[in-house]
Every structure is written in structure tokens, then in C-alpha cells.
Design an enzyme around this catalytic site. Structure first.
Site, PDB file in Angstrom:
ATOM      1  N   ASP A 224      -7.502  57.649  53.908  1.00  0.00           N
ATOM      2  CA  ASP A 224      -8.154  56.813  54.907  1.00  0.00           C
ATOM      3  C   ASP A 224      -9.611  57.244  55.072  1.00  0.00           C
ATOM      4  O   ASP A 224      -9.889  58.349  55.540  1.00  0.00           O
ATOM      5  CB  ASP A 224      -7.400  56.954  56.236  1.00  0.00           C
ATOM      6  CG  ASP A 224      -7.901  55.995  57.301  1.00  0.00           C
ATOM      7  OD1 ASP A 224      -8.834  55.227  57.024  1.00  0.00           O
ATOM      8  OD2 ASP A 224      -7.336  56.018  58.413  1.00  0.00           O
ATOM      9  N   HIS A 226     -11.515  55.582  57.054  1.00  0.00           N
ATOM     10  CA  HIS A 226     -11.648  55.331  58.498  1.00  0.00           C
ATOM     11  C   HIS A 226     -12.945  54.616  58.865  1.00  0.00           C
ATOM     12  O   HIS A 226     -13.398  54.662  60.025  1.00  0.00           O
ATOM     13  CB  HIS A 226     -11.548  56.656  59.281  1.00  0.00           C
ATOM     14  CG  HIS A 226     -10.966  56.479  60.652  1.00  0.00           C
ATOM     15  ND1 HIS A 226     -11.686  56.730  61.806  1.00  0.00           N
ATOM     16  CD2 HIS A 226      -9.737  56.084  61.052  1.00  0.00           C
ATOM     17  CE1 HIS A 226     -10.930  56.496  62.865  1.00  0.00           C
ATOM     18  NE2 HIS A 226      -9.742  56.103  62.437  1.00  0.00           N
ATOM     19  N   GLU A 250      -8.136  53.308  52.269  1.00  0.00           N
ATOM     20  CA  GLU A 250      -8.126  52.567  53.528  1.00  0.00           C
ATOM     21  C   GLU A 250      -9.505  52.571  54.180  1.00  0.00           C
ATOM     22  O   GLU A 250     -10.155  53.615  54.272  1.00  0.00           O
ATOM     23  CB  GLU A 250      -7.105  53.179  54.482  1.00  0.00           C
ATOM     24  CG  GLU A 250      -7.015  52.476  55.831  1.00  0.00           C
ATOM     25  CD  GLU A 250      -5.896  53.004  56.708  1.00  0.00           C
ATOM     26  OE1 GLU A 250      -5.961  52.810  57.925  1.00  0.00           O
ATOM     27  OE2 GLU A 250      -4.948  53.625  56.161  1.00  0.00           O
ATOM     28  N   GLU A 276      -6.863  47.319  60.474  1.00  0.00           N
ATOM     29  CA  GLU A 276      -6.564  47.825  61.813  1.00  0.00           C
ATOM     30  C   GLU A 276      -7.552  47.330  62.859  1.00  0.00           C
ATOM     31  O   GLU A 276      -7.242  47.281  64.045  1.00  0.00           O
ATOM     32  CB  GLU A 276      -6.528  49.344  61.814  1.00  0.00           C
ATOM     33  CG  GLU A 276      -7.860  50.027  61.565  1.00  0.00           C
ATOM     34  CD  GLU A 276      -7.722  51.534  61.488  1.00  0.00           C
ATOM     35  OE1 GLU A 276      -8.033  52.202  62.489  1.00  0.00           O
ATOM     36  OE2 GLU A 276      -7.297  52.044  60.427  1.00  0.00           O
ATOM     37  N   HIS A 326      -0.547  48.882  60.435  1.00  0.00           N
ATOM     38  CA  HIS A 326      -1.214  50.053  61.015  1.00  0.00           C
ATOM     39  C   HIS A 326      -0.493  50.447  62.297  1.00  0.00           C
ATOM     40  O   HIS A 326      -0.130  49.598  63.108  1.00  0.00           O
ATOM     41  CB  HIS A 326      -2.667  49.676  61.305  1.00  0.00           C
ATOM     42  CG  HIS A 326      -3.468  50.745  61.971  1.00  0.00           C
ATOM     43  ND1 HIS A 326      -3.746  50.725  63.324  1.00  0.00           N
ATOM     44  CD2 HIS A 326      -4.065  51.861  61.480  1.00  0.00           C
ATOM     45  CE1 HIS A 326      -4.492  51.772  63.633  1.00  0.00           C
ATOM     46  NE2 HIS A 326      -4.690  52.477  62.537  1.00  0.00           N
TER      47      HIS A 326
END
Length: 413
Positions: A224, A226, A250, A276, A326
Site C-alpha cells: 500500500d 497509501h 495500492e 478507499e 477496503h
């Protein structure tokens, strides 16, 4: 002849207007006439009486919708770091729902979303998501079936879930626990600069290499970014990670500019995942149309609940894209994801941070194959353990505040 003459049937009136009744010719077949609609089947009266929210440690907010039938529904309308904002949003929606039939789930979704005038966004759709979850929970309980039965039945009886590992030692623990999928983050000593040097790239890649070695070739390992790694650095880091074959990358950049993610996706053979911070079907439309991601991650606590989650999954299926919901939240969110996973064909893997120990009367259990079984009870199939929750009520969790180590400027966390 007056077609509205008292006592004349609708069929007689139509024939009269056509001027053919007397001749007995050119009669329309009986199937052409609309029949008198049958009355709605009476299921009994059920009304919403109260919406109750409570903050739950470590950073969650739970919703309980009460009815005059004694049946309650659970939802998790979380917006991380903004629990009080969401609590207020729920209170603002409550007057609309009081006295309404909870079983009209889609109707209420439309009313709450569209009557707001300013549509979408994290606050409204997070509040709406939790309400939607709770209404489906009530409907399933009233009909004594799991929610997935209301969507055509099961497509699977178990759901693959993933754990987390930051280093090789964590990986060994998760592997021993039975996980077959792990997600990690980008290892770094300080928040990433817009353009990073070879030392940063090597440190991150070496850490992922250690996870791959500890997990072995059969372990699926996602990473991830992020949205905290710039597109300039993401491109370089992804190239370095390709040799270790991550399950997916991700959020390789922030989601506001879809074309930026499209460019990243076209530059690698690795699957790109995002979602997400995308809300409703309208947000996911552009992602899918432009091929910005080959895995979508709707958060059922933010994107619009179960109602919208199924629509997003259906849209994704048309593009041969799987969903990996998510969920860095609580057990109600997990139960919601399991119901969706059980009712759609294009499910990949479910995120989780808790299986419900200390929160649910019957927590989920990780199976030896790295899955959890789909609950078979009515509604969401879970029940809160009120006794164990007593010491977990209330929190003041805040989002991390991160700054550049060199000059103190704000950076993403």
C-alpha cells in the site's frame, strides 16, 4: 358514446373510443388491457423509532437503528478522525427516518443521498453507508435470512482475508497464524519527498524482498503506497518491486486525478488497486472507464454501503475487474464485506484488522486455508457483546499529523 360513462369498464371505454365496439371488429386482445393492480402484500407494520450512535475504541463509531418490532440493525458509519462529524450527520438524517419502514432500503438510500442537494463526499456517504448497512441488517432479520440471500444467494461459502506485516518477523507470525495474503506498506525512515533518491528506493525494495523471502513464493503480498508517494517516486519504486511480484500496488498516487493513475497503470504489468477514497458508483465510473485500476477497493463504510457496493461490483465485473473491499475498521464493517463477498462473483480478497474478539459474541475465526466462513445468521449474521463493549465506549482518536523532516512542510500520512 361517452367513454367515461359511469359503470363502463376500462376495456369497454377503450373500444368505445376506437369506435369499434358496435361492429364487433378490430377488438384488441385481452392481454393488451392493463389489469387492475393487485394490492401490496401485507407484511405487517414496522417503523424506525430511534438511531443510536456510540464511539468505540480504538477509533470507530457504531450505529444501531431501533424499530417498534424490537428488531435492531447494526452499521458502521465511520470516517476516520471525524467521528463526531459523522455522529452529527447521523443526527441530521434521523428525523427523515423516524416513523419510516426500514425495509425500503433503496428508497431511503435515494432520499438521503439526493435530497441533500450537495451530493457525495466523505461525510454524507459515510453516514449513509452506516445507515444502509443497518437497514439491510434489519431487513434480513425480519425475513430471517442472511443479507446475501436477498441478493440471489451465495456465490461462495468462505472469504479470503489478509493480515498485515511490516517486516520479515511479522510475516513469519502471520504465516504461522494461517494467513495466505499479507499487506504491507512502503518501508521508509522519513516521509517520502516528491522525488526520492536511490537510498530511499533501495530501503523500501529491500524490505519488501525480505517479506517475500519470509513468506515464500506462495504468499500473496500486496503493498500500500497509501497515496503518500508522489507519482514521480511511485514509478521508480514500482519498477524496482516488479521482480518480487506484489499481489497489487495500492493507491500509487492520490485519487483526485484519475489520469495520473492511468499513466502509472500503463507503465507496469503489476495490478493497480484503488478505491478507499472513492465514493459511490459515480466515483468508480471514471476509474473503470479509463482503466486506472485493475482491482477496485470500495470501502462499504464510505462508498455508500451494501446497496452501492453491489452496484460498484457489477460495474467492475463488466470490465473484468475484481473487488477487494477496503476495511481498516471494526467487526461490523467486516461483516458487511463478507455479505457482499458472498453475493457477487468478482470478489478477490477482504481486508480486516479485527475478527471481532472483544466486540462480537461469536467472533469470526481464521480457517487453516486463510479464510473466514460466511456467517449464516439473519441479517449481517453478527451480534455485539454488550458486556465486553462497556470498557471500549468513547475515544478521541485523531488523524496523524505528518511533516517533512527537512523543512517542516505538510506531507501525507
Amino acid at each position: 358514446m361517452n367513454a367515461t360513462k359511469k359503470g363502463m369498464s376500462r376495456r369497454e371505454a377503450i373500444q368505445s373510443v376506437l369506435g369499434v365496439a358496435a361492429m364487433g371488429t378490430m377488438l384488441l386482445p385481452k392481454t393488451s388491457y392493463a389489469s387492475t393492480p393487485a394490492p401490496f402484500r401485507e407484511y405487517g407494520s414496522v417503523k424506525i423509532t430511534k438511531l443510536e450512535t456510540f464511539l468505540v475504541k480504538p477509533r470507530w463509531i457504531f450505529l444501531k437503528i431501533h424499530t417498534d418490532a424490537g428488531v435492531t440493525g447494526l452499521g458502521e458509519p465511520l470516517l476516520e478522525g471525524r467521528a463526531l462529524t459523522i455522529k452529527t450527520a447521523i443526527q441530521e438524517v434521523e428525523p427523515y427516518l423516524i416513523g419510516k419502514d426500514p425495509r425500503q432500503v433503496v428508497h431511503h438510500w435515494q432520499a438521503i443521498y439526493r435530497h441533500a442537494f450537495y451530493r457525495g463526499g466523505p461525510i454524507l456517504t459515510s453516514a449513509l453507508s452506516g445507515i444502509d448497512q443497518a437497514l439491510w441488517d434489519i431487513k434480513g432479520k425480519l425475513l430471517n435470512v442472511p443479507i446475501y440471500e436477498l441478493f440471489g444467494g451465495q456465490t461462495r461459502d468462505r472469504v479470503r482475508v489478509y493480515g498485515r506485516a511490516a517486516n520479515a518477523e511479522d510475516m513469519k507470525k502471520r504465516k504461522a497464524e494461517g494467513f495466505t495474503v499479507i499487506k504491507t506498506g512502503v518501508a521508509k525512515k522519513n516521509p517520502a519527498n516528491i522525488v526520492e533518491n536511490p537510498a530511499f528506493i533501495k530501503f523500501a525494495a529491500d524490505n519488501f524482498a525480505s517479506l517475500r523471502e519470509a513468506g515464500g513464493p506462495e504468499m500473496d503480498i500486496a503493498i500500500d503506497f497509501h497515496g503518500a508517494i508522489s507519482q514521480q517516486t511511485s514509478k521508480v519504486l514500482i519498477k524496482e518491486l516488479e521482480q518480487y511480484q506484489p499481489m497489487f500496488i495500492e493507491e500509487p498516487c492520490q485519487a483526485q486525478n484519475v489520469d495520473t493513475m492511468v499513466e502509472i497503470a500503463r507503465g507496469t504489468h503489476l495490478p493497480i488497486a484503488t478505491g478507499e477514497r472513492i465514493f459511490t458508483k459515480w466515483g468508480f465510473r471514471e476509474i473503470l472507464e479509463k482503466g486506472a485500476a485493475s482491482i477496485v477497493q470500495p470501502d462499504l463504510c464510505h462508498a455508500g454501503g451494501i446497496t452501492e457496493g453491489r452496484i460498484i461490483a457489477g460495474m467492475a465485473e463488466a470490465y473484468y475487474v475484481p473487488i477487494a473491499p477496503h476495511n481498516p475498521m471494526g467487526p461490523i464493517s467486516l461483516a458487511t464485506g463478507l455479505q457482499l463477498a458472498a453475493s457477487v462473483p468478482n470478489f478477490l480478497v477482504q481486508e480486516q484488522v479485527t475478527l471481532g474478539e472483544g466486540y462480537l459474541k461469536n467472533p469470526f475465526k481464521l480457517q487453516k486455508d486463510g479464510t473466514v466462513m460466511v456467517p449464516t445468521g439473519p441479517g449481517l449474521g453478527i451480534e455485539l457483546d454488550e458486556d465486553q463493549l462497556k470498557d471500549k465506549i468513547g475515544h478521541d482518536w485523531k488523524n496523524p499529523e505528518t511533516y517533512n523532516a527537512l523543512d517542516g512542510s505538510v506531507v501525507d500520512w
